[in-house]
Scaffold this active site. Structure first.
Site, PDB file in Angstrom:
ATOM      1  N   SER A   1      51.015  53.468  70.578  1.00  0.00           N
ATOM      2  CA  SER A   1      50.914  53.055  71.966  1.00  0.00           C
ATOM      3  C   SER A   1      49.422  52.985  72.268  1.00  0.00           C
ATOM      4  O   SER A   1      48.711  53.983  72.178  1.00  0.00           O
ATOM      5  CB  SER A   1      51.605  54.071  72.889  1.00  0.00           C
ATOM      6  OG  SER A   1      51.438  53.724  74.248  1.00  0.00           O
ATOM      7  N   SER A   2      48.920  51.783  72.604  1.00  0.00           N
ATOM      8  CA  SER A   2      47.484  51.575  72.752  1.00  0.00           C
ATOM      9  C   SER A   2      46.896  52.392  73.896  1.00  0.00           C
ATOM     10  O   SER A   2      47.612  52.893  74.767  1.00  0.00           O
ATOM     11  CB  SER A   2      47.183  50.091  72.990  1.00  0.00           C
ATOM     12  OG  SER A   2      47.536  49.315  71.880  1.00  0.00           O
ATOM     13  N   GLN A   3      45.575  52.505  73.912  1.00  0.00           N
ATOM     14  CA  GLN A   3      44.873  53.186  74.991  1.00  0.00           C
ATOM     15  C   GLN A   3      45.201  52.488  76.309  1.00  0.00           C
ATOM     16  O   GLN A   3      45.057  51.274  76.435  1.00  0.00           O
ATOM     17  CB  GLN A   3      43.378  53.152  74.728  1.00  0.00           C
ATOM     18  CG  GLN A   3      42.553  53.895  75.760  1.00  0.00           C
ATOM     19  CD  GLN A   3      41.065  53.855  75.436  1.00  0.00           C
ATOM     20  OE1 GLN A   3      40.629  53.098  74.575  1.00  0.00           O
ATOM     21  NE2 GLN A   3      40.296  54.669  76.124  1.00  0.00           N
ATOM     22  N   PRO A   4      45.662  53.223  77.322  1.00  0.00           N
ATOM     23  CA  PRO A   4      46.099  52.580  78.570  1.00  0.00           C
ATOM     24  C   PRO A   4      45.040  51.708  79.233  1.00  0.00           C
ATOM     25  O   PRO A   4      45.363  50.634  79.757  1.00  0.00           O
ATOM     26  CB  PRO A   4      46.487  53.777  79.449  1.00  0.00           C
ATOM     27  CG  PRO A   4      46.961  54.798  78.472  1.00  0.00           C
ATOM     28  CD  PRO A   4      46.040  54.652  77.289  1.00  0.00           C
TER      29      PRO A   4
ATOM     30  N   ARG B   1      55.544  56.975  80.577  1.00  0.00           N
ATOM     31  CA  ARG B   1      55.053  56.751  79.213  1.00  0.00           C
ATOM     32  C   ARG B   1      55.742  57.666  78.204  1.00  0.00           C
ATOM     33  O   ARG B   1      55.945  57.276  77.048  1.00  0.00           O
ATOM     34  CB  ARG B   1      53.534  56.961  79.169  1.00  0.00           C
ATOM     35  CG  ARG B   1      52.869  56.396  77.907  1.00  0.00           C
ATOM     36  CD  ARG B   1      51.382  56.671  77.867  1.00  0.00           C
ATOM     37  NE  ARG B   1      50.727  55.972  76.770  1.00  0.00           N
ATOM     38  CZ  ARG B   1      49.528  56.266  76.288  1.00  0.00           C
ATOM     39  NH1 ARG B   1      48.819  57.250  76.846  1.00  0.00           N
ATOM     40  NH2 ARG B   1      49.007  55.592  75.279  1.00  0.00           N
TER      41      ARG B   1
END
Length: 359
Positions: free
Chosen positions: A78-81, A32
């Site tokens: 970057s969205s919450q995983p 990431r």
């Protein structure tokens, strides 16, 4: 994996995701940090960069990473995983599938999908965001993703897609995506409802089911055209709110609070999900036309109300609570939704139009 990455997959599972082995492997393998080389904004407004000691710890938390802001407004992230994982699992990606992604973000979401064996075309309206996502994918050694700068509303008519995934909040879906979608295809998209963006799973016959509550940055252009059921604009300064009805849930609602909110959004046109003074979380509110009062339903079922139309909105709130309980507390997933054309006649979108409860 070592260091902060070691427990990343477990943190995602703790977010409520039933991860498939293939997607768990993708999260474990795709770095990431390669997708946020310029850093991101911490919750306190400061900027975290690769040289900071807490950088990797924050990267591998189950949290959104805001990577671009316009003034104080986040415009790319970057969205919450765990949310990514839920959406990708709902997409039901198979090896050999073609996937259209609307909103490239950092490129990380497309990288995960590509790791599942799909070919991805990712479209983003911001040229710099598309350029950075493309560079990040190359840096991470990810094949099978093409990033294009363009209007996501138009999709990409160079191929037929098995799946479409949308990573920005929209008022409705583009009919162009369905023109480019295989007959057995799926669209997974966060579509506006009562002040938030619950994720819908939409089939080619324009029927949908709500999957999970969520909040996303809002798209630009026709995808945000006004709907026939617009959420109220956010509150102005709220006046004094006083108790109207006592609580009825002990313990207070947690996840089910979102179920109540969703139902309220179906049943009442002034329902929204808004920040309220002296409350630690956003609350379900019936907001009056002046946006300075109305009624708030708290997680314990108590009702606060204020403003010139206090009694009217408070009574409506009690009716919603009674109706939700009479319907046996329907969950967000209990609603069958049909989409219908709306928005700008020159660039129409398909909007949630009718809702039906199922058991």
């Amino acid at each position: 994996m070592r260091g902060p990455r070691a427990d990343f997959v477990e943190r995602i599972r703790q977010g409520g995701v039933d991860l498939s082995p293939a997607l768990a492997a993708a999260f474990a393998e795709v770095p990431r940090e390669a997708f946020v080389p310029r850093g991101f904004q911490r919750h306190d407004g400061t900027w975290a960069g690769p040289a900071d000691r807490d950088f990797l710890e924050l990267v591998y938390a189950d949290d959104v990473l805001v990577t671009k802001v316009d003034g104080r407004t986040p415009v790319s992230s970057s969205s919450q995983p765990s949310l990514m994982a839920m959406m990708i699992e709902a997409l039901d990606v198979r090896p050999g599938h073609t996937v259209l992604e609307i909103g490239a973000g950092t490129g990380y979401n497309a990288a995960l999908i590509a790791r599942l064996g799909a070919s991805v075309v990712s479209v983003d309206a911001q040229r710099d965001v598309a350029d950075r996502a493309r560079a990040a994918l190359a840096r991470a050694g990810i094949d099978g993703v093409r990033v294009e700068h363009g209007d996501g509303y138009l999709g990409c008519d160079r191929t037929t897609f098995d799946r479409v995934i949308v990573t920005v909040g929209i008022a409705g879906v583009s009919p162009r995506w369905f023109e480019q979608l295989a007959p057995d295809g799926l669209v997974v998209a966060p579509v506006e409802h009562a002040g938030n963006h619950p994720v819908l799973r939409i089939t080619a016959d324009l029927r949908a089911r709500a999957l999970i509550p969520a909040g996303f940055m809002t798209a630009s252009g026709p995808l945000t055209a006004a709907s026939p059921f617009p959420a109220p604009a956010p509150p102005r300064t709220l006046g004094k709110l006083t108790a109207y009805a006592e609580g009825r849930f002990d313990p207070p609602l947690e996840l089910a609070y979102h179920d109540l909110w969703y139902a309220a959004g179906v049943w009442h046109r002034r329902a929204t999900y808004a920040a309220v003074p002296r409350q630690r979380r956003n609350c379900l509110m019936l907001l009056d036309e002046e946006r300075t009062g109305g009624a708030i339903i708290l997680p314990d079922g108590s009702v606060l109300a204020g403003g010139a139309q206090r009694d009217r909105y408070a009574a409506d709130a009690v009716v919603i609570l009674d109706r939700w309980l009479a319907e046996q507390r329907p969950s967000l997933r209990s609603w069958h939704i049909r989409l219908a054309p709306g928005g700008d006649p020159d660039a129409p979108i398909l909007l949630p139009h009718t809702w039906e409860l199922t058991r």
